[in-house]
Design a protein around this motif. Structure first.
Motif, PDB file in Angstrom:
ATOM      1  N   TYR A 131       0.825  -1.202   0.000  1.00  0.00           N
ATOM      2  CA  TYR A 131       0.000   0.000   0.000  1.00  0.00           C
ATOM      3  C   TYR A 131       0.862   1.256   0.000  1.00  0.00           C
ATOM      4  N   GLY A 132       0.352   2.308  -0.620  1.00  0.00           N
ATOM      5  CA  GLY A 132       1.077   3.571  -0.654  1.00  0.00           C
ATOM      6  C   GLY A 132       1.311   4.169   0.718  1.00  0.00           C
ATOM      7  N   LYS A 133       0.449   3.869   1.687  1.00  0.00           N
ATOM      8  CA  LYS A 133       0.609   4.414   3.030  1.00  0.00           C
ATOM      9  C   LYS A 133       1.735   3.732   3.811  1.00  0.00           C
ATOM     10  N   SER A 134       2.233   2.606   3.303  1.00  0.00           N
ATOM     11  CA  SER A 134       3.269   1.852   4.016  1.00  0.00           C
ATOM     12  C   SER A 134       4.618   2.555   3.922  1.00  0.00           C
ATOM     13  N   SER A 135       5.404   2.457   4.971  1.00  0.00           N
ATOM     14  CA  SER A 135       6.744   3.042   4.978  1.00  0.00           C
ATOM     15  C   SER A 135       7.751   2.063   4.384  1.00  0.00           C
ATOM     16  N   ASP A 136       8.887   2.584   3.939  1.00  0.00           N
ATOM     17  CA  ASP A 136       9.935   1.718   3.381  1.00  0.00           C
ATOM     18  C   ASP A 136      10.408   0.703   4.411  1.00  0.00           C
ATOM     19  N   SER A 137      10.565   1.156   5.646  1.00  0.00           N
ATOM     20  CA  SER A 137      11.043   0.236   6.683  1.00  0.00           C
ATOM     21  C   SER A 137      10.027  -0.859   6.965  1.00  0.00           C
ATOM     22  N   GLY A 138       8.724  -0.503   6.944  1.00  0.00           N
ATOM     23  CA  GLY A 138       7.682  -1.503   7.164  1.00  0.00           C
ATOM     24  C   GLY A 138       7.626  -2.522   6.049  1.00  0.00           C
ATOM     25  N   ILE A 139       7.762  -2.047   4.809  1.00  0.00           N
ATOM     26  CA  ILE A 139       7.767  -2.957   3.657  1.00  0.00           C
ATOM     27  C   ILE A 139       8.974  -3.881   3.728  1.00  0.00           C
TER      28      ILE A 139
END
Length: 399
Positions: A222-230
């Motif tokens: 999802y676009g709302k996700s952060s790079d670190s979360g992904i």
């Protein structure tokens, strides 16, 4: 409701049924034509039978039209020939795989709409959509293994040599980052695809080598996700943690035979600091060693940003919001990454446009975890190495 008799109830029931029967039916639009006149002229006036025949005679025009050489096109055609071939019927002749591939490449290369393909190739709009989806799926299923390298110890060493040569960063085995792919607002998605840049997007998370080739991709977050979360939800992180990435053990590097340096992936300040993942030092009042380390790391990290730029400039579907269903958008992104690697290996010379004067002024402070002691020790080792053992002539001017 109470009724005086059973007859009254039956009378009302019959009257209701009669009223429903007399209810006027909705007018349905009758199909005027079995085949649209524009489509009927496909074999005479469509791009495949007119312009394409002409550009096949000129290698330069062919490269510009398809974004690849004719040799690469023919190789790609053979790889997807079987899964994309359809049988002819008594009603109509199927569209050839060669034309399907051309339609898909033009869609990805120009960023045009399915309506544009309808008029250019004289096929139905829904047919154009189905063709693009079919070819994109075939590219991912049948070309992916050829386009993406097997990441083993030997390949990691080869990548490390490339980063040492081109970015002056030894023992670097990749650069990672995320790219937001702009979308038209997906239906029934709420705010899941709405990102911090204030538009709807899907994230392409990727790692590349020093030749701007993708070595790992993760598509669909999802676009709302952060790079670190992904990253933390990716198979790359999972394999890095459980030790199945086959990353070589720490080893001495040129100029310092007494110290073992880990093989590392480099990322920006959004990522965590791990034993095999380096990020910049945070804060504003940094020592000279730390400032220099951030500069040297930024030179290696920029390769992934350049790879994203090359991808978007060649496949200009990324120059506009993608207006398709989520599943198809994911197929399109994956197919473009496959084509990026496939074409770059065969048709393009390496063009290193990372300049010596690159600075790290655009880096921002992040509050992520500082990392464990082993990770911090690796960061400090490289910081000391870049100042006292392997300095660059111009690095003092750049920081």
């Amino acid at each position: 409701m109470d009724y005086d008799s059973e007859d009254d109830f039956l009378f009302l029931l019959a009257a209701s049924a009669l009223a429903l029967r007399k209810k006027p039916k909705k007018n349905r639009t009758k199909r005027k034509l079995w085949i649209h006149p524009i489509v009927m002229e496909r074999n005479k006036k469509g791009y495949f039978n007119t312009i394409y025949k002409e550009i096949c005679e000129d290698p330069e025009n062919f490269l510009n039209f398809t974004r690849m050489s004719k040799e690469s096109y023919q190789e790609l055609l053979l790889l997807i020939q079987e899964p994309c071939t359809k049988a002819n019927t008594t009603m109509r002749e199927s569209i050839s795989v060669e034309e399907k591939l051309l339609i898909t490449l033009r869609y990805l290369a120009t960023g045009c709409s399915f309506v544009d393909l309808h008029y250019a190739f004289r096929i139905g709009k829904s047919t154009a959509s189905l063709i693009v989806q079919e070819v994109c799926k075939a590219l991912w299923a049948h070309v992916r293994q050829m386009a993406f390298p097997v990441l083993n110890a030997e390949k990691w060493m080869e990548i490390a040599e490339g980063f040492k040569k081109h970015s002056n960063f030894p023992n670097c085995i990749g650069a990672i980052d995320g790219k937001h792919i702009r979308l038209i607002r997906p239906s029934n998605s709420g705010s899941m695809f709405y990102n911090y840049k204030n538009y709807f997007s899907m994230v392409l998370f990727a790692m590349c080598d020093s030749n701007y080739l993708f070595t790992y991709i993760d598509v669909g977050s999802y676009g709302k996700s952060s790079d670190s979360g992904i990253f933390k939800n990716s198979t790359l992180f999972e394999k890095m943690v459980n030790g199945t990435l086959h990353i070589p053990a720490a080893a001495p590097i040129e100029g310092d035979a007494t110290t073992d340096y880990p093989f590392v992936i480099v990322g920006d300040e959004a990522f965590p600091l791990l034993e095999n993942l380096l990020r910049p030092y945070g804060g504003s009042n940094l020592t000279y060693n730390k400032k220099n380390f951030n500069y040297r790391l930024s030179r290696a990290r920029r390769y992934i940003e350049c790879a994203f730029g090359i991808l978007a400039n060649k496949w200009r579907i990324f120059h506009r919001p993608i207006n398709v269903q989520i599943d198809l958008a994911e197929d399109i992104i994956k197919a473009c990454c496959v084509l990026h690697n496939f074409v770059r290996v065969r048709d393009e010379n390496r063009s290193d446009n990372i300049e010596a004067g690159t600075t790290y002024d655009n880096l921002t402070v992040d509050s992520f975890s500082r990392g464990n002691p082993r990770a911090l020790n690796g960061q400090d080792k490289f910081a000391n190495y870049f100042v006292n053992i392997y300095p660059l002539e111009w690095q003092n001017e750049s920081i």
